[in-house]
Enzyme design. Structure first.
Site, PDB file in Angstrom:
ATOM      1  CG  HIS A   1      -1.787   4.368   5.380  1.00 28.98           C
ATOM      2  ND1 HIS A   1      -2.017   4.492   3.893  1.00 28.98           N
ATOM      3  CD2 HIS A   1      -1.875   3.216   5.507  1.00 28.98           C
ATOM      4  CE1 HIS A   1      -2.076   3.319   3.387  1.00 28.98           C
ATOM      5  NE2 HIS A   1      -2.158   2.476   4.644  1.00 28.98           N
TER       6      HIS A   1
ATOM      7  CG  HIS B   1      -6.588   1.352   1.862  1.00 29.29           C
ATOM      8  ND1 HIS B   1      -5.783   1.892   0.810  1.00 29.29           N
ATOM      9  CD2 HIS B   1      -5.838   0.597   2.718  1.00 29.29           C
ATOM     10  CE1 HIS B   1      -4.372   1.581   1.137  1.00 29.29           C
ATOM     11  NE2 HIS B   1      -4.533   0.896   2.097  1.00 29.29           N
TER      12      HIS B   1
ATOM     13  CB  CYS C   1      -0.795   0.059   1.211  1.00 23.96           C
ATOM     14  SG  CYS C   1      -2.273  -1.414   0.887  1.00 23.96           S
TER      15      CYS C   1
END
Lengths: 85, 387, 184
Positions: free
Chosen positions: B279, B313, B155
């Site tokens: 994040h 996400h 990620c």
């Protein structure tokens, strides 16, 4: 109950890839996480899958697992009570 | 204002659940719109999942209306999205992708993973599941003959790709770099995160007391990096690190992120930083880890936001999408709020942004962390070009 | 390629360290057994090894042989830049198999975690306490020589630092690994 404990030991060795370990190596009253068998968070999730796949027990809340997965003995007791297959 | 020397973002385009170009998505965010909705029956694990999907109906219309685009059937949805965003950015940047001094850099985690599903009917051969195959098809479509670089570092891929792009432009004889990031919502990925018990059934709540997991999103983005043309921001500095702790769980001490912050911040005056775009996935452990790392790096005074509450996400694309949106926000002097956040639910007193703020400082930080314990921090600086 | 301190290759069940054959098994040995036997040969006690997928096992074993002479300080800020061709396809396929059959649908979290190719870097970093820069790149199989040079060129050197760069792949029961230890 004794059979179930042995079966669980074999299952855990198999699904968690404990190479070279035998059921006799696992103390059913020792903690599964931390000092005992040293399982980690992914192992805990895999045990949730095992409960559902093998015994038809769905654990929705992973926190519930903490008490159930304390040791092989506690797991076996919970399975005996709640199994649907 | 004089534009920055160095490596600049001179064009960008995003497609995700909030829209089909950066401006539309930016405006939707300012209007407080959320991209996620309840989707039924995607996997057998749960009856529904809260997902941030690209609007397929509108996508088909857009593709059909853009008469420069090729036959859709030749490309998977993953490839279509990449072709679309690349076409937009090379046009805006007025560069010719065929040129030898243009290099393509891809970032994704799962590419065409859907093609592994034998229950899915499709006309593509099995090799298409390999990401290099897809990347070559896309670069060939643009008639670019350079071997593309493909990063698949979980990620953090999208953000790290910008850093790698900067390094390539500074050290190798390319003039422009096309950086692309894309990842899709698939039963594969959703079932995986469900098996991790990591998904929230409701729109996610980064840093909130009641946060209970993330929402999976999908998207694609591209930027053109240039060392000769001016842009909205320049890539100033950054660092990638590892926690050396666990393959799926974030470090309890925020070690990797802390180290990446320290390395990046050597070159900047902290009082010149406008905000940190974190994040902020809204999982219990990620958000807590970030708060610890920010405190250890003495950044508690900086405004912090997360965009995950707007469009979920987006995995390997997330870092690129969020860096682009942060670049525009920095350039326009605004700081986005953290949608979904209400009450502080982390152990360190971060300044989580709850309503849009104005700030005219020159720098912003983008951070991301991922599976395998990887972390990235990126420092961007406001450029001279209007958005 | 300059600054190479050590190099290791493992393919066709042969482990070649610094140009010398270190360990080998018959071609008919299944891959999983070859990896286990090499692990035992190295006299490791690291039970986590058995939980790894084949790609991670391969990278882990090669790194073990390449890095065993370095101190903790030398390893702490090391860079790890690796490339592979077929990503985590082995684990991808196994995970897909846990969700393909409606009547036997049990997605496995321990398989899912290996459906990212960079997990091998995480495993190496954990084992050796390496906190430095890391990245996993994908490349066509016919480009593996060139990608290693690309990674080598990409390293931004700080003084007295090490880097692990290389190529590894596991696809349809074929595997290979070429790792290099580079010093600034």
């Amino acid at each position: 109950m004794k059979d179930l404990v042995l079966e669980l030991k074999k299952e855990i060795i198999e699904v968690l890839n404990f190479e070279g370990m035998t059921p006799e190596d696992i103390d059913e009253n020792a903690p599964l996480f931390g000092d005992g068998l040293g399982l980690d968070s992914i192992d805990a999730l895999e045990l949730i899958v095992l409960m559902e796949k093998k015994y038809g027990i769905k654990l929705a809340d992973p926190n519930q697992g903490r008490e159930i997965f304390a040791s092989i003995t506690t797991m076996a007791a919970y399975i005996k009570e709640h199994r649907t297959k | 204002m004089k534009y920055n020397q160095g490596v600049n973002i001179i064009a960008d385009c995003i497609v995700n659940s909030l829209g089909f170009n950066t401006q539309e998505i930016f405006d939707q965010m300012r209007a407080g719109k959320l991209g996620m909705q309840e989707v039924k029956g995607l996997t057998q694990s749960e009856p529904t999942a809260m997902l941030s999907q690209i609007d397929r109906v509108r996508w088909n219309q857009i593709w059909d209306q853009t008469n420069t685009l090729p036959l859709k059937e030749q490309f998977t949805f993953f490839e279509q999205l990449m072709i679309y965003v690349i076409q937009k950015v090379v046009k805006t940047a007025q560069i010719d992708p065929k040129q030898k001094n243009v290099l393509f850099l891809f970032s994704t985690t799962k590419g065409n993973i859907e093609l592994l599903d034998s229950n899915l009917q499709h006309n593509f051969d099995a090799e298409r599941v390999h990401i290099w195959e897809s990347a070559e098809i896309v670069t060939q479509y643009f008639q670019n003959n350079n071997q593309p670089i493909i990063l698949s570092n979980a990620c953090i891929s999208g953000t790290q790709a910008l850093l790698i792009g900067k390094s390539i432009l500074e050290n190798q004889p390319y003039e422009h770099l096309v950086v692309v990031g894309a990842d899709l919502i698939t039963p594969f990925v959703v079932a995986g995160f469900q098996s991790f018990k990591a998904l929230s059934p409701t729109p996610c709540r980064p840093f909130d007391l009641n946060r209970d997991g993330l929402n999976i999103g999908e998207g694609a983005a591209a930027v053109v990096l240039s060392k000769t043309k001016k842009g909205i921001v320049s890539i100033e500095n950054g660092a990638v690190t590892n926690d050396a702790n666990h393959i799926s769980g974030p470090s309890r001490t925020g070690e990797g992120l802390y180290r990446a912050l320290i390395k990046t911040l050597k070159s900047v005056d902290l009082s010149e930083i406008s905000f940190i775009n974190a994040h902020g996935t809204a999982t219990l452990y990620n958000d807590e880890m970030e708060s610890i790392a920010f405190q250890r790096a003495n950044l508690l005074h900086l405004p912090v936001n997360s965009y995950k509450g707007y469009f979920g996400h987006t995995l390997g694309a997330a870092g690129l999408i969020e860096s682009i949106l942060s670049a525009h926000a920095l350039n326009q002097g605004i700081i986005f709020p953290t949608i979904g956040f209400q009450e502080l639910g982390i152990s360190k007193p971060l300044d989580i942004v709850t309503t849009e703020r104005n700030c005219n400082k020159s720098f912003a930080l983008k951070t991301a962390s991922g599976f395998a314990g990887c972390n990235v921090v990126l420092l961007i600086k406001k450029g001279g070009k209007d958005a | 390629m300059h600054n190479v301190q050590r190099a290791i290759t493992i393919r066709n069940h042969q482990v070649i360290l610094q140009g010398e054959l270190l360990f080998q098994r018959d071609q008919s040995t299944p891959n999983a057994r070859f990896f286990s036997e090499l692990y035992k040969e190295l006299k490791l006690t690291y039970p986590k090894f058995f939980k790894m997928d084949p790609l991670a096992k391969l990278g882990f074993l090669a790194a073990e042989l390449l890095l065993n002479s370095l101190s903790a300080e030398e390893k702490e800020e090391m860079k790890i830049l690796l490339a592979c061709s077929h990503s985590s396809i082995e684990s991808d396929t196994m995970f897909q198999n846990t969700i393909s059959d409606e009547s036997n649908y049990y997605p496995s979290p321990s398989l899912f975690v290996y459906t990212l190719p960079n997990i091998v870097i995480g495993e190496i970093a954990i084992r050796h306490r390496i906190y430095g820069e890391n990245g996993l790149y994908l490349t066509p199989p016919n480009n593996k020589k060139s990608i290693i040079e690309t990674l080598h060129k990409q390293i931004k050197w700080e003084d007295n630092r090490y880097a692990l760069i290389g190529y590894l792949d596991y696809y349809k029961n074929k595997y290979e690994v070429d790792f290099y230890l580079i010093h600034s």
